[in-house]
Design a protein around this motif. Structure first.
Motif, PDB file in Angstrom:
ATOM      1  N   ALA A   1       0.734  -1.286  -0.056  1.00 13.75           N
ATOM      2  CA  ALA A   1       0.574   0.289   0.145  1.00 13.75           C
ATOM      3  C   ALA A   1       1.041   0.907   0.322  1.00 13.75           C
ATOM      4  CB  ALA A   1      -1.376  -0.468   1.575  1.00 13.75           C
ATOM      5  N   VAL A   2       1.782   1.171   0.371  1.00 19.81           N
ATOM      6  CA  VAL A   2       2.554   2.170   1.043  1.00 19.81           C
ATOM      7  C   VAL A   2       2.911   2.789  -0.406  1.00 19.81           C
ATOM      8  CG1 VAL A   2       5.042   3.503   2.095  1.00 19.81           C
ATOM      9  CG2 VAL A   2       2.912   2.399   3.331  1.00 19.81           C
ATOM     10  N   LEU A   3       4.262   1.798  -1.377  1.00 16.12           N
ATOM     11  CA  LEU A   3       4.613   1.982  -2.392  1.00 16.12           C
ATOM     12  C   LEU A   3       3.992   2.268  -3.610  1.00 16.12           C
ATOM     13  CD1 LEU A   3       6.444  -2.263  -2.099  1.00 16.12           C
ATOM     14  CD2 LEU A   3       7.762   0.311  -1.788  1.00 16.12           C
ATOM     15  N   TYR A   4       3.008   1.705  -3.368  1.00 19.83           N
ATOM     16  CA  TYR A   4       1.594   2.459  -4.476  1.00 19.83           C
ATOM     17  C   TYR A   4       1.701   3.378  -4.289  1.00 19.83           C
ATOM     18  CZ  TYR A   4      -3.229   2.398  -6.025  1.00 19.83           C
ATOM     19  OH  TYR A   4      -4.601   2.795  -6.437  1.00 19.83           O
ATOM     20  N   LEU A   5       1.098   3.700  -3.004  1.00 17.46           N
ATOM     21  CA  LEU A   5       0.268   5.368  -2.316  1.00 17.46           C
ATOM     22  C   LEU A   5       2.007   6.015  -2.955  1.00 17.46           C
ATOM     23  CD1 LEU A   5      -1.741   5.086   0.572  1.00 17.46           C
ATOM     24  CD2 LEU A   5      -2.281   4.817  -2.216  1.00 17.46           C
ATOM     25  N   LEU A   6       2.865   5.717  -2.516  1.00 18.83           N
ATOM     26  CA  LEU A   6       3.885   6.901  -2.481  1.00 18.83           C
ATOM     27  C   LEU A   6       4.421   6.931  -4.423  1.00 18.83           C
ATOM     28  CD1 LEU A   6       6.443   6.163  -0.355  1.00 18.83           C
ATOM     29  CD2 LEU A   6       5.315   8.059  -1.119  1.00 18.83           C
ATOM     30  N   ALA A   7       3.836   5.637  -4.921  1.00 19.02           N
ATOM     31  CA  ALA A   7       4.705   5.858  -6.904  1.00 19.02           C
ATOM     32  C   ALA A   7       3.091   6.651  -7.735  1.00 19.02           C
ATOM     33  CB  ALA A   7       4.154   4.102  -7.525  1.00 19.02           C
ATOM     34  N   GLY A   8       2.384   7.412  -6.809  1.00 15.43           N
ATOM     35  CA  GLY A   8       1.068   8.065  -7.333  1.00 15.43           C
ATOM     36  C   GLY A   8      -0.130   7.418  -7.205  1.00 15.43           C
ATOM     37  N   GLY A   9       0.102   6.148  -6.514  1.00 14.49           N
ATOM     38  CA  GLY A   9      -1.297   5.716  -6.418  1.00 14.49           C
ATOM     39  C   GLY A   9      -2.694   6.377  -5.386  1.00 14.49           C
ATOM     40  N   LYS A  10      -4.179   6.256  -6.260  1.00 14.37           N
ATOM     41  CA  LYS A  10      -4.614   6.661  -4.891  1.00 14.37           C
ATOM     42  C   LYS A  10      -5.593   5.537  -3.461  1.00 14.37           C
ATOM     43  CE  LYS A  10      -4.445  10.499  -7.221  1.00 14.37           C
ATOM     44  NZ  LYS A  10      -3.149  11.118  -7.338  1.00 14.37           N
ATOM     45  N   PRO A  11      -5.690   6.285  -2.639  1.00 17.91           N
ATOM     46  CA  PRO A  11      -6.277   5.796  -1.877  1.00 17.91           C
ATOM     47  C   PRO A  11      -7.298   5.341  -2.928  1.00 17.91           C
ATOM     48  CG  PRO A  11      -5.566   7.446  -1.083  1.00 17.91           C
ATOM     49  CD  PRO A  11      -5.474   7.595  -2.397  1.00 17.91           C
ATOM     50  N   GLY A  12      -8.203   4.163  -2.772  1.00 16.42           N
ATOM     51  CA  GLY A  12      -9.384   3.851  -3.241  1.00 16.42           C
ATOM     52  C   GLY A  12      -9.531   3.041  -4.618  1.00 16.42           C
ATOM     53  N   GLY A  13      -7.783   3.412  -5.023  1.00 12.54           N
ATOM     54  CA  GLY A  13      -7.517   3.009  -6.254  1.00 12.54           C
ATOM     55  C   GLY A  13      -7.401   1.833  -6.864  1.00 12.54           C
ATOM     56  N   ALA A  14      -6.446   0.481  -5.162  1.00 14.11           N
ATOM     57  CA  ALA A  14      -5.860  -0.082  -5.393  1.00 14.11           C
ATOM     58  C   ALA A  14      -6.959  -1.468  -5.606  1.00 14.11           C
ATOM     59  CB  ALA A  14      -5.278   0.074  -4.074  1.00 14.11           C
TER      60      ALA A  14
END
Ligand code: CP
Length: 324
Positions: A303-316
Motif C-alpha cells: 500500500a505504501v509503495l503504491y501510494l508513494l508511486a502516485g496511486g490513489k487511496p481507493g484505487g488499489a
C-alpha cells in the motif's frame, strides 16, 4: 461557513507517522486491504509498479522488514536491489548521501532505508528526489511496523478508535513504540506504556500516553498488548538487573494472562526474546497475532509503495486487476 475536511496527504516520502492526519493513516490501512489477496494467489504478481526500480538500503540487520519490502516490491512488479552496509562501499568510508547519489545516477525511483541513526531517513529524503521510505531509523520511527500493527489490531478487534493499547517493555530504545504512539493516538486509541522506569523515556506523558508500573495492571487494562523486545545491543549497562529478573517482573506469561478478566490480543514486532519479554506459551498461544502481523506487513508495504508511486487511496482494487 463551509468546513474543509482534512484529506489524504502522504507527500513524497514516508519518514514517520508523526504529523500524518487520521485520513492519511486510515487511507494507507484501507489501501492495504485489497492488496492482502495478492499474497494468497498461486501467481503472486500484479503490474502495479512495473518499470519502477526500488533500492532496499539496509545499514542494520533485518529479517521481517527487508524481506517484507522485497516481497511487496516484487509482488507489485517492481525491479529491486538489496544493499547492505557490509557488502557496499560504506565499509570504505562512503557517506550515506554519496551512496544515495550514486544510486540516483543509475535512475532509481524509490529507496527503503534502515539505519542506526535517528533522522537518517529524513536526511536522505531531503537530499534526493526519489521517494524515501523509513524502514526504521535509530530510536526515531518505524512507520510501516506501526501501520501493520494497527492493521492487525483492526482485523482482530474491528476498530482502533476507543481501544486501549499498552506497549510493554523497552520503550526508551524503541522506534516501534514511537510510531505506534503517534499512529494509534491519531486514530483515537488510548495508549499506555509499561516497563521498568529505566526503559521508559522521561517526559513520555507529553506524547499523551499513561504509564503502568505493573504488568498485571497493564494486562487487566488493555484490549491489546504490543510486547517489545529488550534491545540488548543498544544497552550499555545498568538498564535492568538481569534477563531473568526482567522476565519475573515484566514478562508477559501465560499465568499472568490467565488471571486477567478478558482475552487481551498479543502483538510483538519481532525478533522475540522468548523467555524474556514474552513466554513461548503466549507467543504461540491463541491470543497471539504475531504471525498475522508479519503477513499484514507485506500488504501494508504494498500500500505504501503504491501510494508513494502516485496511486490513489481507493484505487488499489482496480490497479491490481490490470493484466501482467
Ligand atoms: N520488526 C522488525 O523491524 O523486524 P526486523 O528487524 O527483522 O526487520
Amino acid at each position: 461557513m463551509s468546513q474543509t475536511r482534512p484529506e489524504f496527504e502522504l507527500g513524497k516520502d514516508l519518514v514517520g507517522l508523526e504529523g500524518l492526519s487520521a485520513e492519511t493513516i486510515t487511507g494507507i490501512l484501507d489501501t492495504a486491504e485489497p492488496f492482502k489477496e495478492i499474497s494468497e494467489r498461486a501467481i503472486k504478481k500484479v503490474p502495479v509498479l512495473r518499470g519502477k526500480t526500488i533500492v532496499n538500503l539496509f545499514y542494520e540487520p533485518s529479517t521481517r522488514t527487508r524481506i517484507s519490502f522485497e516481497f511487496a516490491e516484487k509482488r507489485l512488479g517492481a525491479d529491486t536491489v538489496n544493499i547492505s552496509s557490509s557488502g557496499s562501499s560504506v565499509v570504505k568510508g562512503e557517506t550515506l548521501v554519496d551512496t544515495a547519489r550514486n544510486l540516483e545516477a543509475m535512475r532509481i525511483d524509490m529507496v527503503v532505508i534502515r539505519h542506526a541513526s535517528s533522522g537518517a531517513a529524513s536526511f536522505l529524503a531531503d537530499r534526493i528526489p526519489s521517494n524515501v521510505i523509513n524502514g526504521g531509523d535509530g530510536q526515531h520511527e518505524h512507520p510501516t511496523q506501526a501501520l501493520l500493527d494497527m492493521l492487525t489490531i483492526r482485523d482482530r478487534l474491528g476498530r482502533l478508535e476507543g481501544l486501549k493499547i499498552c506497549i510493554i517493555g523497552d520503550i526508551v530504545h524503541s522506534r516501534v513504540a514511537r510510531s505506534n504512539i503517534f499512529g494509534l493516538r491519531t486514530l483515537g486509541a488510548e495508549v499506555a506504556v509499561c516497563g521498568p522506569r529505566s526503559l521508559i523515556p522521561v517526559g513520555i506523558e507529553e506524547l499523551g500516553v499513561s504509564i503502568f508500573n505493573h504488568v498485571e495492571d497493564a494486562i487487566e487494562w488493555a484490549d491489546a498488548l504490543n510486547v517489545l523486545r529488550l534491545q540488548l545491543e543498544r544497552m550499555q549497562t545498568g538498564f535492568i538487573p538481569s534477563l531473568r529478573e526482567y522476565n519475573r517482573v515484566f514478562g508477559v506469561t501465560r499465568a499472568r494472562l490467565e488471571k486477567a478478566a478478558r482475552d487481551t490480543v498479543i502483538l510483538h514486532p519481532g525478533p522475540m526474546n522468548r523467555g524474556v519479554e514474552i513466554d513461548s506459551a503466549v507467543a504461540d498461544g491463541p491470543q497471539s497475532v504475531i504471525l498475522p502481523q508479519v503477513t499484514n506487513g507485506v500488504a501494508v508495504r504494498m500500500a505504501v509503495l503504491y501510494l508513494l508511486a502516485g496511486g490513489k487511496p481507493g484505487g488499489a482494487e482496480a490497479a491490481k486487476q490490470e493484466i501482467t
